[in-house]
Design an enzyme around this catalytic site. Structure first.
Site, PDB file in Angstrom:
ATOM      1  CE  LYS A 189      12.057 -35.066 -42.091  1.00  0.00           C
ATOM      2  NZ  LYS A 189      12.800 -34.786 -40.798  1.00  0.00           N
ATOM      3  N   GLY A 242      13.566 -45.607 -39.274  1.00  0.00           N
ATOM      4  CA  GLY A 242      13.211 -44.813 -37.877  1.00  0.00           C
ATOM      5  C   GLY A 242      12.465 -45.724 -36.905  1.00  0.00           C
ATOM      6  CB  THR A 246       8.078 -42.899 -37.067  1.00  0.00           C
ATOM      7  OG1 THR A 246       8.421 -42.222 -35.845  1.00  0.00           O
ATOM      8  CG2 THR A 246       7.765 -41.491 -37.925  1.00  0.00           C
ATOM      9  CD  GLU A 264      16.985 -50.271 -40.695  1.00  0.00           C
ATOM     10  OE1 GLU A 264      16.668 -50.830 -39.888  1.00  0.00           O
ATOM     11  OE2 GLU A 264      18.025 -49.793 -40.886  1.00  0.00           O
ATOM     12  CB  CYS A 298      18.152 -50.083 -36.146  1.00  0.00           C
ATOM     13  SG  CYS A 298      19.408 -50.518 -37.619  1.00  0.00           S
ATOM     14  CD  GLU A 396      15.094 -49.334 -31.335  1.00  0.00           C
ATOM     15  OE1 GLU A 396      14.338 -48.489 -31.957  1.00  0.00           O
ATOM     16  OE2 GLU A 396      15.845 -49.818 -31.995  1.00  0.00           O
TER      17      GLU A 396
HETATM   18  P1  NAI Z   1      11.530 -40.828 -35.577  1.00  0.00           P
HETATM   19  O1  NAI Z   1      10.988 -42.209 -36.253  1.00  0.00           O
HETATM   20  O2  NAI Z   1      10.306 -40.229 -35.113  1.00  0.00           O
HETATM   21  O3  NAI Z   1      12.221 -40.098 -36.854  1.00  0.00           O
HETATM   22  C1  NAI Z   1      13.004 -40.591 -37.898  1.00  0.00           C
HETATM   23  C2  NAI Z   1      12.678 -39.838 -39.278  1.00  0.00           C
HETATM   24  O4  NAI Z   1      11.275 -39.598 -39.381  1.00  0.00           O
HETATM   25  C3  NAI Z   1      13.202 -38.349 -38.817  1.00  0.00           C
HETATM   26  O5  NAI Z   1      13.796 -37.820 -40.111  1.00  0.00           O
HETATM   27  C4  NAI Z   1      11.921 -37.520 -38.327  1.00  0.00           C
HETATM   28  O6  NAI Z   1      11.756 -36.249 -38.909  1.00  0.00           O
HETATM   29  C5  NAI Z   1      10.896 -38.321 -39.373  1.00  0.00           C
HETATM   30  N1  NAI Z   1       9.499 -38.174 -38.738  1.00  0.00           N
HETATM   31  C6  NAI Z   1       9.125 -38.035 -37.443  1.00  0.00           C
HETATM   32  N2  NAI Z   1       7.761 -38.245 -37.609  1.00  0.00           N
HETATM   33  C7  NAI Z   1       7.276 -38.341 -38.877  1.00  0.00           C
HETATM   34  C8  NAI Z   1       5.807 -38.111 -39.461  1.00  0.00           C
HETATM   35  N3  NAI Z   1       4.851 -38.078 -38.695  1.00  0.00           N
HETATM   36  N4  NAI Z   1       5.825 -38.222 -40.713  1.00  0.00           N
HETATM   37  C9  NAI Z   1       7.180 -38.611 -41.431  1.00  0.00           C
HETATM   38  N5  NAI Z   1       8.124 -38.337 -40.853  1.00  0.00           N
HETATM   39  C10 NAI Z   1       8.410 -38.478 -39.632  1.00  0.00           C
HETATM   40  O7  NAI Z   1      12.689 -41.495 -34.830  1.00  0.00           O
HETATM   41  P2  NAI Z   1      13.103 -40.289 -33.550  1.00  0.00           P
HETATM   42  O8  NAI Z   1      11.904 -39.842 -32.818  1.00  0.00           O
HETATM   43  O9  NAI Z   1      14.471 -39.601 -34.005  1.00  0.00           O
HETATM   44  O10 NAI Z   1      13.712 -41.411 -32.325  1.00  0.00           O
HETATM   45  C11 NAI Z   1      12.759 -42.174 -31.429  1.00  0.00           C
HETATM   46  C12 NAI Z   1      13.290 -43.338 -31.414  1.00  0.00           C
HETATM   47  O11 NAI Z   1      13.304 -44.207 -32.760  1.00  0.00           O
HETATM   48  C13 NAI Z   1      14.537 -43.638 -30.871  1.00  0.00           C
HETATM   49  O12 NAI Z   1      14.875 -43.621 -29.409  1.00  0.00           O
HETATM   50  C14 NAI Z   1      14.861 -45.405 -31.515  1.00  0.00           C
HETATM   51  O13 NAI Z   1      14.430 -46.188 -30.657  1.00  0.00           O
HETATM   52  C15 NAI Z   1      14.048 -45.250 -32.615  1.00  0.00           C
HETATM   53  N6  NAI Z   1      14.911 -45.007 -33.968  1.00  0.00           N
HETATM   54  C16 NAI Z   1      15.252 -46.068 -34.623  1.00  0.00           C
HETATM   55  C17 NAI Z   1      16.099 -45.882 -35.635  1.00  0.00           C
HETATM   56  C18 NAI Z   1      16.689 -47.197 -36.608  1.00  0.00           C
HETATM   57  O14 NAI Z   1      17.605 -47.088 -37.242  1.00  0.00           O
HETATM   58  N7  NAI Z   1      15.897 -48.183 -36.607  1.00  0.00           N
HETATM   59  C19 NAI Z   1      16.793 -44.475 -36.131  1.00  0.00           C
HETATM   60  C20 NAI Z   1      16.388 -43.672 -35.192  1.00  0.00           C
HETATM   61  C21 NAI Z   1      15.568 -43.809 -34.122  1.00  0.00           C
HETATM   62 MG    MG Z   2      10.070 -38.850 -33.482  1.00  0.00          MG
END
Ligand code: NAI
Ligand code: MG
Length: 495
Positions: A189, A242, A246, A264, A298, A396
């Protein structure tokens, strides 16, 4: 470095879901817009998968895992498929780099010289592992009888893999490489912000010869498609990259089906400059540590600890470098910093800049505003006068914003460096190896860089302490997370 001839934005050739070896629309017929963050324009409409499509993908992955050709394929042949995919990625490097740039807003020079070579290396590396994953023979106690005891490593099964948008193809490779090497089947996904690259690599994987159902791609939103994958009773494992919030939701939603989970997550990594460091090198490292990939990393060095005695001089050097960075069109080979991935992330970064200035009352020495008048660009931003209690030092931000914190003694430095919920990465700049080792021992982080930052290799494990994650990716460590160990006892009887 690949030379700086101008690469054009590529044509988007696939927008559908990949399920059971076939491209298909979402059951609902819905689509969502994929946006170019450098312009705000719509690139394409992408099939929007949800629970119904996830269910079809899981059924196909289950069938492929239990009875398809994949279930009988030798490990070496699985490895060869990954090697073939790596070759195809090399052949399509420019196109894939351009898709990443178009979709994510990152500079083409970095997509071509960093992202895609690392993607290719990941598939190669795990292609090499496929036929080298095996168990042990165990010297069990003879007093119990005459037993032969051995272990086997078996794939976990159907793996759901949920990835973010900052390094879309690399995150996919870190997930697909080890999962497929171990013999699992996968449902990916991708992030809704960056669906394009995965679709192209999915097509290349079909060309490489992965049997139907082994690899599936369901684009869509986290709250629908991602959620369905996490809750699906026939998914054995979720690997997620992510935000920690989440991950908390995923953990709760995965509890009823007791799925295996690896995470991660984010960071607020301390990057420490001692007065005895090579300051030119450290200033370059501070810059790469926070501004690489628009700060959407990250392990970004977002808390820069600088020894008090060199604080002002160091900030001057760092500011000069930050102001020299070339921002602009990500497709311009001279560009060093592109656009933030989305309007939402742009707004988040600008909100934190406002908090830094007006709530935390830190000093913004450079940047602190958007760049240009279209797309989602943010100038490299440095705050000084920051302490660890401020929100810009705790949360972050995930953008090109760094907090500089002065320190004067080692013990308080270590306690401040560790005073964070995160523990992903850290770095230390010094010529004193005793000090470097002392810091490496004391810091609670999954990676410690000494006189370097953001060095990566697919063979080196990566992951976090505390809120930065569970488990490790890369290296051989991740293979443990994609296999079950089966212990077999054979009663040999007495001769
Ligand atoms: P996110 O954690 O919401 O999204 C990452 C993935 O999880 C995406 O594919 C999203 O569709 C999926 N996702 C979201 N909600 C979910 C749920 N309830 N169940 C299953 N899958 C779900 O991150 P987002 O909203 O894109 O970014 C928010 C913040 O997260 C960023 O500002 C940053 O601080 C952090 N982040 C950290 C990352 C890392 O590499 N550790 C990468 C991206 C974001
Ligand atoms: Mg999100």
């Amino acid at each position: 470095m690949v030379t700086a001839t101008r690469i054009q934005a590529p044509e988007v050739t696939e927008t559908r879901l990949l399920i059971n070896g076939e491209w298909c629309d979402a059951d609902s017929g819905k689509t969502f817009a994929c946006i170019n963050p450098a312009t705000g324009d719509t690139i394409a409409q992408i099939a929007e998968g949800d629970a119904a499509d996830v269910d079809r993908a899981v059924k196909s992955a289950r069938k492929a895992f239990e009875t398809g050709p994949w279930s009988k394929m030798s490990a070496r042949d699985r490895g060869n498929l990954l090697l073939k995919l790596a070759d195809l990625i090399g052949e399509h490097a420019e196109e894939l780099a351009a898709l990443e740039t178009l979709d994510n807003g990152k500079p083409i020079t970095e997509a071509l010289n960093a992202d895609i070579p690392m993607v290719q290396a990941a598939y190669r590396y795990y292609g090499g592992w496929a036929d080298k994953i095996y168990g042990d023979t165990i010297p069990v106690d003879r007093a119990m009888g005459n037993f032969f005891c051995y272990t086997k490593r078996e794939p976990v099964g159907v793996c759901g893999q949920i990835i973010p948008w900052n390094f879309p193809l690399l995150m996919m490779a870190w997930k697909w490489g080890p999962a497929l090497a171990c013999g699992n089947t996968v449902i990916l996904k991708p992030a809704e912000q960056t669906p394009l690259g995965a679709l192209r690599v999915g097509a290349l994987a079909m060309e490489a010869g992965f049997p139907p159902g082994v690899i599936n791609i369901v684009n869509g939103f986290g709250e629908t498609a991602g959620d369905a994958l996490v809750k699906h009773p026939d998914v054995d494992k979720i690997a997620f990259t992510g935000e920690y919030k989440t991950a908390q939701i995923i953990m709760a939603n995965a509890a009823p089906t007791l799925k295996r989970l690896t995470f991660e997550l984010g960071g607020k990594s301390p990057n420490v400059v001692f007065a005895d460091a090579d300051l030119d090198q450290a200033a370059q490292g501070a810059m790469a540590g926070i501004f690489f990939n628009q700060g959407e990393v990250c392990c970004a060095g977002s808390r820069l600890f600088v020894e008090q005695s060199i604080h002002d001089e160091f900030v001057d050097r760092f500011k000069t470098l930050a102001e020299q960075r070339r921002l602009g069109d990500p497709f311009d080979p001279q560009t060093e910093q592109g656009a933030q991935v989305s309007e939402e992330q742009f707004d988040k970064v600008m909100k934190y800049i406002d908090i830094g200035k007006n709530e935390d009352k830190a000093t913004c020495v450079t940047g602190g505003e958007r760049f240009g008048d279209k797309g989602f660009f943010v100038k490299p931003t440095i705050f000084t006068g920051v302490n660890n209690q401020m929100r810009i030092a705790r949360d972050e931000i995930f953008g090109p914003v760094v907090s500089v914190l002065p320190f004067s003694d080692f013990d308080s430095l270590v306690s401040d460096a560790n005073d964070t919920q995160y523990g992903l990465a850290s770095a230390v700049w010094t010529k004193d190896i005793t000090k470097a080792h002392a810091f490496a021992d004391a810091v609670k982080a999954g990676t410690v860089w000494v006189n370097c930052y953001n060095t990566f290799d697919i063979a080196a494990p990566f992951g976090g302490y505390k809120f930065s994650g569970h488990g490790r990716e890369c290296g051989r460590n991740v293979l443990d997370h994609y296999t079950e160990t089966k212990t077999v006892w054979i009663n040999l009887g007495e001769r």
